[in-house]
Design an enzyme around this catalytic site. Structure first.
Site, PDB file in Angstrom:
ATOM      1  N   HIS A  77       1.251  15.969  -1.021  1.00 42.63           N
ATOM      2  CA  HIS A  77       2.339  16.945  -0.969  1.00 42.63           C
ATOM      3  C   HIS A  77       3.635  16.245  -0.558  1.00 42.63           C
ATOM      4  O   HIS A  77       3.599  15.355   0.290  1.00 42.63           O
ATOM      5  CB  HIS A  77       2.036  18.027   0.070  1.00 42.63           C
ATOM      6  CG  HIS A  77       0.879  18.884  -0.295  1.00 42.63           C
ATOM      7  ND1 HIS A  77      -0.420  18.517  -0.024  1.00 42.63           N
ATOM      8  CD2 HIS A  77       0.820  20.085  -0.907  1.00 42.63           C
ATOM      9  CE1 HIS A  77      -1.235  19.467  -0.460  1.00 42.63           C
ATOM     10  NE2 HIS A  77      -0.514  20.428  -1.001  1.00 42.63           N
ATOM     11  N   MET A 115      -1.227   9.353   4.597  1.00 42.73           N
ATOM     12  CA  MET A 115      -0.938   8.601   3.371  1.00 42.73           C
ATOM     13  C   MET A 115       0.452   7.975   3.420  1.00 42.73           C
ATOM     14  O   MET A 115       0.664   6.879   2.893  1.00 42.73           O
ATOM     15  CB  MET A 115      -1.095   9.489   2.136  1.00 42.73           C
ATOM     16  CG  MET A 115      -2.524   9.957   1.887  1.00 42.73           C
ATOM     17  SD  MET A 115      -3.766   8.629   1.928  1.00 42.73           S
ATOM     18  CE  MET A 115      -3.203   7.557   0.627  1.00 42.73           C
ATOM     19  N   ASP A 130       6.442 -10.606  -1.782  1.00 42.13           N
ATOM     20  CA  ASP A 130       7.460 -10.868  -2.799  1.00 42.13           C
ATOM     21  C   ASP A 130       8.587 -11.742  -2.256  1.00 42.13           C
ATOM     22  O   ASP A 130       9.056 -12.652  -2.934  1.00 42.13           O
ATOM     23  CB  ASP A 130       8.026  -9.549  -3.324  1.00 42.13           C
ATOM     24  CG  ASP A 130       9.127  -9.767  -4.344  1.00 42.13           C
ATOM     25  OD1 ASP A 130       8.879 -10.464  -5.357  1.00 42.13           O
ATOM     26  OD2 ASP A 130      10.247  -9.271  -4.123  1.00 42.13           O
TER      27      ASP A 130
END
EC number: 4.6.1.17
Length: 160
Positions: A77, A115, A130
């Site tokens: 959500h 999450m 990176d």
């Protein structure tokens, strides 16, 4: 499939209805670890990473990741986050260093922010990789896990 809340009666995916849930203060802490060589650690300490300070950029990326979780995890959500912070701690290990990344996410809402915290540390670890891969591509993103969550119907969870 009956044990999973993201499936409807027909066995199709659904977003869980949280409309009847109470608003509570919810927090989540997640952690991820990335191992790096002495060479990468020294380059960071000496300002030798051409793209800039990898932890500063990873911090911003982690915050952005938490905010965008609902856009990349299909059944999450959209949540109005009240706070997101990341911490970065180096630990000397046998063959180099481990960078422990920890995210703390907080909201007042009807669903948890686990999450969002997990996404924050994952994106931060990927961004760190990176930023430093030009120096050494052998870095390894290791365990990523939920450390703790509070609030909501299920209460407090602490990883043991």
């Amino acid at each position: 499939m009956n044990n999973f809340s993201h499936w409807n009666e027909a066995g199709r995916p659904k977003m869980v209805d949280i409309s009847e849930k109470e608003i509570t203060t919810r927090t989540a802490i997640a952690r991820s670890t990335i191992t790096l060589s002495n060479e990468v650690y020294q380059a960071i300490q000496q300002g030798g990473i051409k793209k800039g300070d990898p932890t500063q950029v990873a911090q911003i990326a982690g915050i952005m990741g938490a905010k965008k979780t609902a856009d990349i995890i299909p059944m999450c959500h959209p949540i109005m986050l009240q706070g997101t912070d990341l911490q970065f701690d180096y630990e000397k290990i046998d063959n180099g260093y481990a960078l422990h990344i920890q995210a703390t996410v907080k909201c007042n809402g009807k669903t948890g922010v686990e999450m969002e915290a997990l996404t924050a540390v994952s994106i931060a670890a990927l961004t760190f990789y990176d930023m430093c891969k030009a120096v050494d591509k052998t870095m390894v993103i290791k365990e990523t896990y939920l450390v703790e969550k509070t609030g909501g119907k299920s209460g407090t969870f602490t990883h043991k």
